[in-house]
Design a protein around this motif. Structure first.
Motif, PDB file in Angstrom:
ATOM      1  N   ARG A 255       0.527  -1.151   0.035  1.00  0.00           N
ATOM      2  CA  ARG A 255      -0.254  -0.061  -0.233  1.00  0.00           C
ATOM      3  C   ARG A 255       0.896   1.283   0.242  1.00  0.00           C
ATOM      4  O   ARG A 255       0.742   2.428  -0.878  1.00  0.00           O
ATOM      5  N   VAL A 256       1.479   1.296   1.200  1.00  0.00           N
ATOM      6  CA  VAL A 256       2.986   1.904   0.872  1.00  0.00           C
ATOM      7  C   VAL A 256       3.408   2.381  -0.541  1.00  0.00           C
ATOM      8  O   VAL A 256       3.589   3.648  -1.078  1.00  0.00           O
ATOM      9  N   ARG A 258       2.393   2.022  -3.501  1.00  0.00           N
ATOM     10  CA  ARG A 258       1.190   1.828  -4.544  1.00  0.00           C
ATOM     11  C   ARG A 258       0.685   3.927  -4.501  1.00  0.00           C
ATOM     12  O   ARG A 258       0.437   4.663  -5.341  1.00  0.00           O
ATOM     13  N   ARG A 259       1.350   4.032  -3.085  1.00  0.00           N
ATOM     14  CA  ARG A 259       1.070   5.781  -3.119  1.00  0.00           C
ATOM     15  C   ARG A 259       2.582   6.715  -2.846  1.00  0.00           C
ATOM     16  O   ARG A 259       1.718   8.413  -3.392  1.00  0.00           O
TER      17      ARG A 259
END
Length: 806
Positions: A255-256, A258-259
């Motif tokens: 998730r990190v 993807r940001r």
């Protein structure tokens, strides 16, 4: 300065004042070597410089860097310079060992974190058939026979009691096949992208998975003193930690990633997150009774490789960790090695056991390879690679030494075994493995010698979206018809940093455009649109080469063999801006092109794309006339360029001009006979082509040739020329000004920034055969006539239905 130490066996009791950290110089009568900080700085400098010098010295012998780094430690240890008490007490006193080992611990933690990022965990948990068979057989069979040989030696050969206790541990360590060892060796040998390298990497990953599970189990039981309840607690907490890393930390890191904004440098916050994660993971594994290296390795597994996080992290860690702190760990193992504690009888016993274990692993791989269709020569090379020694063995030996399992003698023998095995297998692999032999074509793969009405197979390499319009124009100009179809093999080059092994990803073939916002998606859609505009005449197969640019040439050449490519089209390493200036220069692409030219199994063309200077014009619309000119001087490369241009000239929207340069006063009847045969054949087949023009220009020297080439500025959209030409006074003096040797003399002139043209340039090299006889055939200045070729080789690919304009 009141500093004292008490030595008891392998353990030291060190007493020193708390202010003995740094000094303010010798001017106040203080010895800097009595203080921790200046001593540590001097030690690190000495270790780095010595290891570098040894590595430079051993490099001509084909040795690995790990050998140089361990030998550097042995040099400073009690085995050599440290044997003199005076020198040993000054540079590496016992009180400094703890500080040096602490620094080495940080180095090994971040090194294993980087190895974890590079590891393809999907390949680890879902190995192929080859990896399963080779990995399980090599590990288990080597372990079984090594232990049996160890038991035999203990019962039948007289040896020290300490060696008898430590020999089973040394024997068990021989079955290890660590991915970190294999990957480091393959990178040094530049074999990571080879077929054998991929097999070895996938096998080592499976062995690593089995080794990690075994390591966790043994450490958990051993650290608990073999108490059932404590062992159960340690093992349950260890496996729970592994589950948390996989199913909690892993999704968080994804998730990190993807940001993180695409295409932007990695922020300091993300770097600090990874650094803190490594330290926390190491602390937790120590807390639950495991070795501190397990946590950073597992954390590296769950960090996504490649950009935008994994690749930049590898780049940031490469110099400070890979070249500085990690070698410090190897050197500290060498410092603790004392060869004067080794009994000569013990040395030969351990040497025989290690040799037997290595031979067993190689024989096991060879036997298992018989069921996997791997030839004998390749299986021997794979067996040698799987015998790689490195950090994991040294970690185990240090752990057993600290636990009292190995004494100074056994530890020294174990370290020497690591150095000896690595020093032997590395040059052997270099000797046995020749990547050039694997790319030798079995037949001619040129446009000139292709049969009539056969498929033209073009492998195009695309690095960025800006090259796509010019490549599409070139492909469409190649004139695909139902009787002469074209197969396009597109290779999208994606440079990657945070991986050990290269990947060649085949994209699904479909006749529809796919919604995809990625860079490769736009390129694939453009190629599919070209395919749809030429249905039943063109097939497109797209691949993504996720590779290091230093080794991607092997993937390109291997794919060219597998796909039976006739010609490879490569991108030029310079990129033009809209004002005509050079915007960017990529030297790694230039090196890639040079390497492909050296090993290519077919003809090669380098496309110098100046399409940005004329705007996005496409001949697919049938509203644009594509003006092509061929510069012909003579030679096999010019012949290949001419034959390709002859096919392009059959396109209804293409005008083809052949400009032949002749030397003033040359005897054309004798020296240009074969050139005349080929050109006459092209002219005869274009006798009805109204868009065909043939010109001859006579020049005296290189100055005249350069002036004639200048006159072609802004007259054409594509200039085609051979890379090399037969020796002639026409080229005299031009080679001294060449900036890009991969383009040849004329190609370099046409592609230079000073050449004021908006035309793209295609520089062609005909397929080169290795071997003296085949090379002599290929470097003939010209080719045989069409009639003679029918008796010798396949006729040239020359197709047209139009009249020429003379």
């Amino acid at each position: 300065m009141a500093i004292g130490d008490l030595s008891v066996g392998n353990k030291y009791i060190v007493c020193q004042y708390k202010e003995s950290v740094s000094t303010f110089g010798i001017w106040i009568h203080r010895n800097p070597l009595n203080y921790a900080l200046p001593l540590m700085i001097l030690q690190l400098a000495a270790i780095s410089l010595t290891s570098l010098l040894i590595e430079i010295f051993l490099h001509p012998l084909g040795q690995s860097s790990i050998v140089a780094q361990i030998l550097g430690g042995i040099m400073f240890g009690p085995s050599l310079l440290g044997h003199d008490d005076l020198l040993g007490e000054i540079l590496f006193p016992p009180r400094s060992i703890v500080t040096l080992e602490t620094i080495a611990v940080f180095g090994i933690m971040f090194f294993l974190f980087a190895i974890g990022i590079r590891t393809d965990t999907r390949m680890m948990v879902r190995p192929g058939k080859q990896a399963v068979v080779l990995g399980i057989s090599a590990m288990l069979v080597t372990l079984l026979f090594s232990i049996l040989m160890c038991v035999f030696l203990i019962k039948n050969v007289s040896m020290d009691n300490s060696l008898a206790r430590g020999l089973p541990y040394i024997a068990a360590a021989q079955c290890l096949t660590s991915f970190s060892n294999v990957s480091c060796l393959l990178m040094e040998l530049k074999m990571a992208s080879s077929d054998l390298g991929r097999i070895a990497c996938s096998t080592a990953m499976l062995c690593d998975l089995m080794g990690i599970l075994l390591f966790v189990t043994l450490i958990g039981i051993g650290q608990s003193g073999f108490d059932p309840f404590k062992s159960a607690l340690s093992l349950s907490s260890s496996y729970a930690f592994m589950g948390i890393m996989a199913y909690v930390v892993g999704p968080i890191m994804r998730r990190v990633v993807r940001r993180i904004p695409s295409g932007k440098p990695l922020g300091d916050d993300h770097v600090m997150l990874c650094f803190a994660g490594v330290l926390i993971a190491g602390f937790v594994t120590e807390l639950i009774g495991q070795h501190f290296t397990l946590g950073p390795l597992l954390f590296g597994f769950v960090v996504p490789d490649g950009p935008p996080l994994g690749g930049p992290m590898i780049s940031k860690l490469d110099l400070p960790i890979g070249k500085f702190l990690y070698p410090t760990f190897l050197t500290t193992s060498g410092i603790k090695t004392n060869i004067f504690k080794v009994n000569i009888r013990s040395f030969w016993i351990v040497a025989f056991l290690v040799w037997f274990s290595c031979a067993t692993k190689i024989c096991t791989v060879v036997l298992a390879s018989r069921f996997l269709n791997i030839v004998l020569h390749d299986s021997i090379v794979i067996g040698l690679i799987l015998n790689a020694r490195g950090v994991w063995e040294l970690l185990l030996f240090n752990l057993w030494r600290d636990a009292g399992v190995l004494t100074d003698q056994e530890f020294a023998l174990s370290v020497l075994a690591v150095v000896g095995v690595t020093a032997i297998i590395t040059p052997l692999i270099r000797l046995l493995y020749d990547p050039m032999q694997r790319l030798v074509p079995l037949r001619r793969r040129t446009i000139q010698h292709s049969k009539r009405e056969t498929e033209l197979r073009i492998l195009v390499c695309i690095q960025n979206n800006d090259n796509v319009p010019s490549i599409i124009n070139l492909l469409d100009a190649s004139n695909a018809t139902e009787t002469n179809p074209i197969a396009v093999i597109a290779v999208i080059i994606e440079e990657v940093v945070g991986r050990i092994t290269n990947m060649l990803v085949a994209h699904q073939s479909t006749r529809t455009l796919q919604p995809n916002n990625s860079r490769s998606g736009h390129i694939i859609n453009a190629l599919r649109q070209y395919e749809m505009c030429n249905q039943s005449c063109v097939t497109v197969q797209s691949f993504s080469a996720v590779s290091h640019l230093q080794t991607v040439h092997e993937d390109i050449s291997r794919l060219a063999i597998d796909q039976s490519a006739t010609i490879i089209i490569l991108p030029f390493h310079k990129h033009w801006e809209i004002d005509g200036s050079i915007g960017s220069v990529n030297k790694t692409v230039q090196n890639m092109n040079i390497k492909v030219l050296e090993i290519a199994p077919c003809s090669v063309g380098i496309l110098v794309d100046r399409g940005i200077l004329t705007g996005p014009i496409s001949i697919l619309s049938n509203q644009f006339i594509y003006r092509v000119a061929v510069i012909y001087i003579g030679g096999a490369d010019d012949a290949e360029s001419l034959c390709y241009a002859a096919r392009i000239g059959t396109h209804i929207n293409v005008t083809l001009t052949i400009i032949r340069f002749l030397l003033y006063g040359c005897d054309s009847a004798r020296e240009r006979k074969q050139d005349n045969s080929l050109i006459d054949e092209v002219r005869q087949q274009n006798i009805e082509n109204q868009n065909f023009v043939y010109q001859e220009q006579v020049v005296k020297d290189g100055v005249g040739l350069a002036a004639s080439l200048r006159a072609l500025e802004n007259c054409f959209d594509l200039l085609m020329v051979g890379r090399n030409h037969q020796a002639s006074q026409i080229l005299m003096g031009l080679g001294a000004w060449s900036e890009c040797p991969e383009l040849g003399v004329v190609g370099d002139i046409l592609s230079s920034e000073d050449f004021g043209s908006t035309a793209s340039v295609l520089v062609v090299q005909q397929q080169r055969f290795r071997g003296e006889k085949m090379m002599n055939r290929m470097i003939r200045p010209t080719v045989v006539s069409h009639e003679a070729a029918q008796d010798i080789v396949a006729p040239s690919t020359l197709f047209t239905d139009h009249n020429p304009r003379w």
